[in-house]
Write an enzyme that holds these catalytic residues in place. Sequence first.
Site, PDB file in Angstrom:
ATOM      1  N   GLU A 115     -53.575  15.986   0.195  1.00 55.75           N
ATOM      2  CA  GLU A 115     -53.962  17.377   0.467  1.00 55.75           C
ATOM      3  C   GLU A 115     -55.333  17.468   1.145  1.00 55.75           C
ATOM      4  OE1 GLU A 115     -51.998  20.004   0.166  1.00 55.75           O
ATOM      5  OE2 GLU A 115     -50.380  18.726  -0.536  1.00 55.75           O
TER       6      GLU A 115
ATOM      7  N   ASP B 129     -47.722  17.298   7.617  1.00 61.73           N
ATOM      8  CA  ASP B 129     -46.567  17.057   6.759  1.00 61.73           C
ATOM      9  C   ASP B 129     -45.319  16.781   7.593  1.00 61.73           C
ATOM     10  OD1 ASP B 129     -48.283  17.647   4.747  1.00 61.73           O
ATOM     11  OD2 ASP B 129     -47.462  19.627   4.316  1.00 61.73           O
TER      12      ASP B 129
END
Lengths: 653, 653
Positions: free
Chosen positions: B124, B211
């Site tokens: 993240e 992602d």
Amino acid sequence: MKNLSFLFAVHNHQPVGNFDDVFDRAFEDCYRPFLKIVADYPFFKFALHFSGPLWDRMRIKEKECWALIERMAERGQVELLSGGYYEPILAVIPERDRIGQLRLMNDFLEQNFKRKPRGLWLTERVWEPHLPRTLAGQGIAYTLLDEEHFRMAGVENIHAHYITEDEGWPLHLFPIDKKLRYLIPFRPLEEVKAALEEIEAGGGAAILGDDGEKFGLWPGTKQWVYKEGWLRRFLEFVEREGIRTRTFSEYLDATPPAGRVYLPPASYEEMMEWVLEPREFEAFKALKSAAPAEARRFLRGGFFREFFIKYPEANHLHKRMLLVSSEVEKHPGAEEARRELFKGQCNDPYWHGVFGGLYLPHLRGAAYRHLIEAEKRLPLTRGWDQIDFDLDGRIDLIWRGAAFQLIVKPGWGGSLAECDFLPESRNLTDVLARRKESYHAFEQPASSGEEGASIHKLSRRIPPEAADLLRYDWHPRLSLLDHFLHPDTTLESFQRIDYGEQGNFVNQPYAWAIEGPAAVLSRRGSVWVGEDRVPVSVTKTITPGEGIIRIVYRVENLSGRTISVLFAPESNFALFPFEFEPAGGRAVFMNRLVWEASAPDALWHFPLRTLSQSESGYDIIHQGICLVPLWRLNLNAGDGATREITLKDGHGR
Amino acid sequence: MKNLSFLFAVHNHQPVGNFDDVFDRAFEDCYRPFLKIVADYPFFKFALHFSGPLWDRMRIKEKECWALIERMAERGQVELLSGGYYEPILAVIPERDRIGQLRLMNDFLEQNFKRKPRGLWLTERVWEPHLPRTLAGQGIAYTLLDEEHFRMAGVENIHAHYITEDEGWPLHLFPIDKKLRYLIPFRPLEEVKAALEEIEAGGGAAILGDDGEKFGLWPGTKQWVYKEGWLRRFLEFVEREGIRTRTFSEYLDATPPAGRVYLPPASYEEMMEWVLEPREFEAFKALKSAAPAEARRFLRGGFFREFFIKYPEANHLHKRMLLVSSEVEKHPGAEEARRELFKGQCNDPYWHGVFGGLYLPHLRGAAYRHLIEAEKRLPLTRGWDQIDFDLDGRIDLIWRGAAFQLIVKPGWGGSLAECDFLPESRNLTDVLARRKESYHAFEQPASSGEEGASIHKLSRRIPPEAADLLRYDWHPRLSLLDHFLHPDTTLESFQRIDYGEQGNFVNQPYAWAIEGPAAVLSRRGSVWVGEDRVPVSVTKTITPGEGIIRIVYRVENLSGRTISVLFAPESNFALFPFEFEPAGGRAVFMNRLVWEASAPDALWHFPLRTLSQSESGYDIIHQGICLVPLWRLNLNAGDGATREITLKDGHGR
């Protein structure tokens, strides 16, 4: 105000390497009178922090202060605070040194004052979120931070303490009330009283931690705090009002934390602004004044590590310290080297704000002296080594000898970034460049009140000779910076940075090789000759030996035509006294070190001076001497010329 | 665009404990087609990260993907990235676990794909300034961060890489271009081309890391990326344009860093907003939109650790994980326990943003399951222990038995904060409270474009049944919360949080003592009876035994008059299936666990449901069952009443 708890911490510090008479005056005007007076009021509990340099001195020269602290500690009036012994910024030194410096202070306090410290004065309140692990691991239960730290985390009530953690290690945090920080001891008691009543009405505790130097050493405060009796009046006021003074530990044991916090890296508001470049500082100030109150918490200036971006000289010192620390780590038994390293980590010369700090040559000099002393106590390998010591992603060359130690940066002009003279443990090239500071935009002098004024409000005196100090260097003042100058360039225009660089060598990458005893640095670049850019190569061969460093320059004309260029490699030294012998192309430093250029057409020298802010106004500081031999080279196509510079230890010459 | 370097990193992750069919669909719709297509274009170099849960599955079930990666790694097309194996937020797990998780991934990659990883996908992109030491210490040379990280440090050029350090450990940092992050793979190639041309014109490198689920798993992207051929067209465009794709390592080896940076804690812009409370988020948004461009860098939302302030349930899980980690640390040989701990550190249930995360019971359940599994593999001491496990500055009581494990918080209502059922490795009380989220302020649905839309722009569908989910709990949904209710309170009003608490027990401190097998919690508080506040004490004695937990309540009237009160201790369970036997005051969970209250006047039960945001819109999630026995107590002056609750493992009943 019987329902008010007043928690008060005093932090006293003088940097490693500060002048003897400053130490004397600090004890005379400030620490001693403060301790004598508070000792007269045994009901007044407080926390006290002295940094290592002060403890070291107190033990030898200030026995009265020592005895006063001993007595107050015995009767539980004072709670002594730990810290990194030599007052380093904990976040920017290696973990092993953080632990070492904390243990040094913890052991010192426990041995001398019979109690394990539970609280810590965090140097300059420079917080990073991973500190709790280190601190709690050394038995520290709490520290004090500025209210700004808490505001940034959205905390509204700063009259209570909080708990945080890292890796499961808890740490209690007390917010320092900024309003009280500006009131005590500067303002009349009525104002202090009003502020305390307000805190009591809100059901909170009044929490203050601040520099003890505000009690006698800051301008005007000796008169105000002692002669005009502010401190005694304050203590009598506290007694009369029935304000409960408690040590932080007592308070902590009786009161659960008001909540949990996670604080971003921060320090006090002013420091987070000082770290900004002037242009950024302006943008930040404008944003801050425009932002609505509820959004203020989202505004952040810089954080401490960014001083290493703003000041290349601070970065150099920091990375040099990390290098020494890594050497010390390899020699676990070298306790003396380790203590020298710790002294070299004292925070003051690593940054600059309202105090001189980095701008003060004697503080930088002390840091380098202790780092070099640490190295001298380690069995380091002589000769050339290759390591990216300053972690800029480019290999540096380090030479270690008996008399000299050199750091050369091929990636940055093949420059000499450091030249240490080991017999005197000095970094000869520790020169600070002139750079724009926010405070160079002078304000009109503010009207000074009659009462002790906060340092932040002192009128700004503009020195008349300031103007010519406000020329800013376009590069750090390293040495062996290979300029090619326009033939019309004068000493004055060079000094004023009012000239055009004709070559592309000064800060550009050089190829490098170690050849026997020498480092050979070379670059194929170009020089403007009239309207043309002409290919030129510079090769400098640095051969350090016993007591002498020889630099041989070879400049080659790679073009098919004859050219005339003015080659002027610059060096900068922080050395005094200084004798200049232009006829011989020589300069003599410290009656000992002889710098010599081979038959230059001219030899320029001029002092480098900076204009910086300090607690008493402005300082003009002599940072060093710039030495520039000028060689006019007439080179036929494909031809070259050789010139030489030497630096020699002429001890006994 | 022959002068443009395009550096591309794909990050693929599914959380520990995600549903089997989600894993299957992710490979089917996304990872496999992506790998098959890029393998058809061997010129296209890129970096690839799969998190541990995906590697674990790939090894067993997805051999085709494995083989494709093997082939691309062999021919140098793909550079595999390391990371914490089970994708933890590195900044919030202990250093020993950071190192353990990194080594697990490094060893895995080296053993299977024959190369030591040099790059790391930072979970993240949660950055804190002390990470370089850990990462560089494990051989990591670089990672990718969001451009926001760099903007905050005043960096303007994000088309280059930078270098930072901690404690002298260097780490290279690549800024992820946010514009590219929103273009690829969502927008037509013309737009991508324009953006790349602009980067090339500026002389920089195009750097993207994102992602992999955007390539087939995010809504609409399967159709767009594969059926409509975006990916093949993109790869052909890259080839046709002569854009140089390189691995990050190749680029790093050829290019020195553009400069030095020190970055504050941060993540991508959106996450730093998600961590804010809704009211703060509003203030932040307003400030941001009002701030001039040059001042934007001074605006910070929150940082990751603040999720533990925003969500008490995330905090509980985090501190529970730290407790297990400290137990694992005491048993260096317990490798199985360690791996379970690592699985329990997978980041998803520790926070909440655009994905369900913390809101998803199956992910929280997986975290608790692995943490409990770790504990079951350690020789932990049975019985009561006293420790401030959640580091709020107040002692908690932990009971460890064969079937049950309890955590009681005397400082917070004497509540039962966790009840684990060991035979099934479940935290029975893992219930999330309803709380206000910024996205509960519904926007009008945006018009959805025909092309693959970024998830951030997906239309907000307002569920018709949302309204009654938007009642917010005033306390976390722990158990044994001792309510006194007004006699008029109905189940509906209690459920809607539309009632007045008559006592001051729910979240207030209880005194505690361990007496033999029991924890005794007691509080002298008060209850409103009509117009009067009446002193009342509550004592609850929690006696855990083999397969049964007995809670005996004693409510005493400390006043001099007769009173009638409605005592209603609330418990919340995350258990299914659920059978309710109101007549017997009983509930049966999982056909096995029997909860029983002694003859209540009524027994309320109702489902707890939350409304949360996910990648596909909104989720209404059943979090658990609230069980409230009601006892109407008529107490004479000085008199008391005793009531009982039991929880029993009725296995084989």
